[in-house]
Design a protein around this motif. Sequence first.
Motif, short mmCIF file in Angstrom:
data_model
loop_
_atom_site.label_atom_id
_atom_site.label_comp_id
_atom_site.label_asym_id
_atom_site.label_seq_id
_atom_site.Cartn_x
_atom_site.Cartn_y
_atom_site.Cartn_z
N LEU A 29 6.21 26.16 -1.99
CA LEU A 29 6.03 24.79 -1.53
C LEU A 29 4.59 24.34 -1.75
O LEU A 29 3.67 25.16 -1.89
N LEU A 30 4.41 23.03 -1.81
CA LEU A 30 3.08 22.47 -2.00
C LEU A 30 2.11 22.96 -0.93
O LEU A 30 2.51 23.32 0.18
N THR A 31 0.85 22.93 -1.27
CA THR A 31 -0.20 23.30 -0.32
C THR A 31 -1.21 22.16 -0.25
O THR A 31 -1.19 21.22 -1.05
N ALA A 32 -2.09 22.24 0.73
CA ALA A 32 -3.13 21.22 0.89
C ALA A 32 -3.93 21.11 -0.40
O ALA A 32 -4.32 22.11 -1.01
N GLY A 33 -4.18 19.88 -0.82
CA GLY A 33 -4.91 19.63 -2.05
C GLY A 33 -4.03 19.29 -3.24
O GLY A 33 -4.50 18.76 -4.24
N ASP A 34 -2.73 19.61 -3.14
CA ASP A 34 -1.79 19.24 -4.21
C ASP A 34 -1.49 17.75 -4.13
O ASP A 34 -1.56 17.13 -3.07
N ARG A 35 -1.12 17.17 -5.26
CA ARG A 35 -0.71 15.76 -5.29
C ARG A 35 0.81 15.68 -5.16
O ARG A 35 1.54 16.41 -5.82
N LEU A 36 1.26 14.76 -4.31
CA LEU A 36 2.70 14.57 -4.07
C LEU A 36 3.07 13.13 -4.40
O LEU A 36 2.48 12.19 -3.85
N ASP A 81 0.82 -1.21 0.00
CA ASP A 81 0.00 0.00 0.00
C ASP A 81 0.86 1.26 0.00
O ASP A 81 0.59 2.22 -0.73
N ALA A 82 1.90 1.27 0.84
CA ALA A 82 2.77 2.45 0.90
C ALA A 82 3.54 2.62 -0.41
O ALA A 82 3.70 3.75 -0.91
N GLU A 83 4.02 1.52 -0.98
CA GLU A 83 4.78 1.61 -2.24
C GLU A 83 3.89 2.13 -3.36
O GLU A 83 4.29 3.01 -4.13
N ARG A 84 2.68 1.64 -3.45
CA ARG A 84 1.75 2.08 -4.49
C ARG A 84 1.37 3.55 -4.30
O ARG A 84 1.31 4.33 -5.28
N THR A 85 1.12 3.94 -3.07
CA THR A 85 0.76 5.34 -2.81
C THR A 85 1.91 6.27 -3.12
O THR A 85 1.70 7.38 -3.64
N ALA A 86 3.14 5.86 -2.82
CA ALA A 86 4.30 6.69 -3.14
C ALA A 86 4.45 6.85 -4.65
O ALA A 86 4.77 7.94 -5.14
N ARG A 87 4.21 5.77 -5.38
CA ARG A 87 4.37 5.81 -6.83
C ARG A 87 3.26 6.62 -7.50
O ARG A 87 3.53 7.44 -8.39
N GLU A 88 2.02 6.39 -7.08
CA GLU A 88 0.88 7.06 -7.70
C GLU A 88 0.65 8.46 -7.15
O GLU A 88 0.04 9.31 -7.80
N GLY A 89 1.09 8.69 -5.94
CA GLY A 89 0.92 9.99 -5.31
C GLY A 89 -0.26 10.02 -4.37
O GLY A 89 -1.15 9.18 -4.41
N PHE A 90 -0.26 11.00 -3.48
CA PHE A 90 -1.36 11.21 -2.54
C PHE A 90 -1.62 12.70 -2.44
O PHE A 90 -0.78 13.53 -2.82
N ILE A 91 -2.78 13.04 -1.93
CA ILE A 91 -3.17 14.44 -1.80
C ILE A 91 -2.62 14.99 -0.49
O ILE A 91 -2.85 14.40 0.59
N VAL A 92 -1.88 16.08 -0.57
CA VAL A 92 -1.34 16.72 0.63
C VAL A 92 -2.50 17.13 1.54
O VAL A 92 -3.42 17.83 1.13
N SER A 93 -2.45 16.65 2.77
CA SER A 93 -3.54 16.90 3.71
C SER A 93 -3.45 18.33 4.26
O SER A 93 -2.40 18.98 4.19
N PRO A 94 -4.53 18.82 4.83
CA PRO A 94 -4.48 20.15 5.44
C PRO A 94 -3.39 20.28 6.50
O PRO A 94 -2.73 21.31 6.59
N ARG A 95 -3.19 19.22 7.28
CA ARG A 95 -2.19 19.31 8.34
C ARG A 95 -0.77 19.37 7.78
O ARG A 95 0.04 20.18 8.22
#
Length: 598
Positions: free
Chosen positions: A207-214, A165-179
């Motif tokens: 720098l990235l903000t909440a809602g951006d994909r990383l 799960d972590a490998e796939r999320t790192a590869r595909e990206g995740f949405i930067v959370s508000p925190r």
Amino acid sequence: MTLLRSLLAAGAAALLGSCAATDRPAAPPAAVAAPAAAKIFSVVANPLAAEAGMAVLRRGGSAVDAAIAVQAMLSLVEPQSSGIGGGAFMTYYDAATRKVTVYDGRETAPAGATPAMWLGANGQPLPFDTAVLSGRATGVLGAVRMLALAHDEHGRLPWRDLFGDAERTAREGFIVSPRLGRMLRGGFAELSAPDVQAYFARPGGGLLTAGDRLRNPAYAGFLQRLAAQGPDALYAGETARRIVARVAQGPLASSMTLADLAAYRPVKREPICDSWRVYVVCAPPPPASGVGLLELLKILERTDIAARGPADPQGWFLFAEASRLMYADRDRYVGDPAFVQVPVKGLLDPAYVARRAALIGAQAGAPPEAGQPAGAVLAGRDATREPMGTSHFIVGDAAGNVVSMTTTVESIFGSGRMVDGFFLNNQMTDFSFAPVDAQGRPAANAVAPGKRPRSSMTPLVMLTADRRFAGAFGSAGGNAILAYVGKSMVGAVDWRLPTQEALALPNLVARGQAFQGEVTKFSPALLAGLAARGIDLKPGQGEDSGLQGLLVRGGLYDGGFDPRREGRALVEPAPGSARVLSGNADRVAHARETVPAQ
């Protein structure tokens, strides 16, 4: 409140809601109430990490298997707090034997470290912001080796199957959370680090903000190697060489070598267990601060705090004064037991605790001095500065085994230095910056080669008198962890609040001459009552708490997470049993019932 209490009594549903910033929140967010039999659960400060742990549990994985998946995901989605570049303490409950074991994955000082490494040319301690960004801030990484040891003893699924799960999320990206977005807008020194600037760079600048994909392809690639090769993927070979090279760069280059990484070993320790109210509380021993938390609880047990409540200023006054007494002792005596004598038994001796409790008067006075418990060698005054980082999570498997784990890279984004997609810790700054005090007495937490720095982490497990699992608590928050966890336990047990509501109580941290807390969350009447007792509460600082908690009450799980973070508390039937009874997705605006029990 009435709805939640009725649900707890009936065991029929989970309650979801928003949390008002008041003395006693009326609608706690994402509380969980579910029958405790044949359940799996994941209580984590980040939703993606909670789901990663639950996915492993649904496949029949053990609590330790799930913990590995949670840590791998946290390193990606909560890098400001914890990661595989840091260290951790795991308190593990084995349901079959009813035994509690502590796995110590605390970082160690390199062989070339010296007691004076944090002193400048003038002999004075270096500024913290200078130290935290330096090469020598990084201790020898411990979390991965510790998790591997725990997996060898308690894993059910293959190591290679825990990182998908972590490998796939790192590869595909995740949405930067508000925190995470807020952390990237904070005034932290680490935000100036080149690796932080490069990793979080936004196209067009800033720098990235909440809602951006990383996306983090480097971390995805590393996780593939970690899954295939085991912990040697971190402690030897190309990644180890890159770690050594990165920390050797200035300013203040580290002495860490490949031999230091290869030599790291986690430690299995016996927990410190003691009675409190109707429970047995088990917490990690030194160099962690479980003895401090237990001392705090036992001092409070000798007051009438249980007859008070969250709206009573006398209850908070007692908590503050007991905290100051505990911190005075903890700061003076706790260090790595392989290097210093820590008077654990003396600090918890009933006669000593009674003497400490008797020092609580009607008014807050000068900062209390450390006591002299039996077995103590009076150490020098401490000069440790511990910032507010860290993550905590709790997972339980179908067999009833439970992991309570606190994990950290120390400051926000650790040292700000990155290797293979993960940040390196700055745990060496958890040592005392001054090796001796003004009288020439060595600090218990002074630097030494191979030594583990003192930690405020205190992941705990609570047992019944016959050693059945009764609950678990822990928090992030640097030296404030002890106050955060203590407050929550008082709220949940002494003041009989639902666990979620106890976690949401305002934080108050009293240490030395400082009284800090969430001033705007206390009522004016309560603040006035504290002021009348000599406590002028000031706003706190840093990242704030990251509490997770779970209690078994009347055969039900009553769990929750810190509303100051973005956590999730999930409880489901064990694989192969009935359908989901409770669990929560994202927070909703109003409390509502979910699936009734069948």
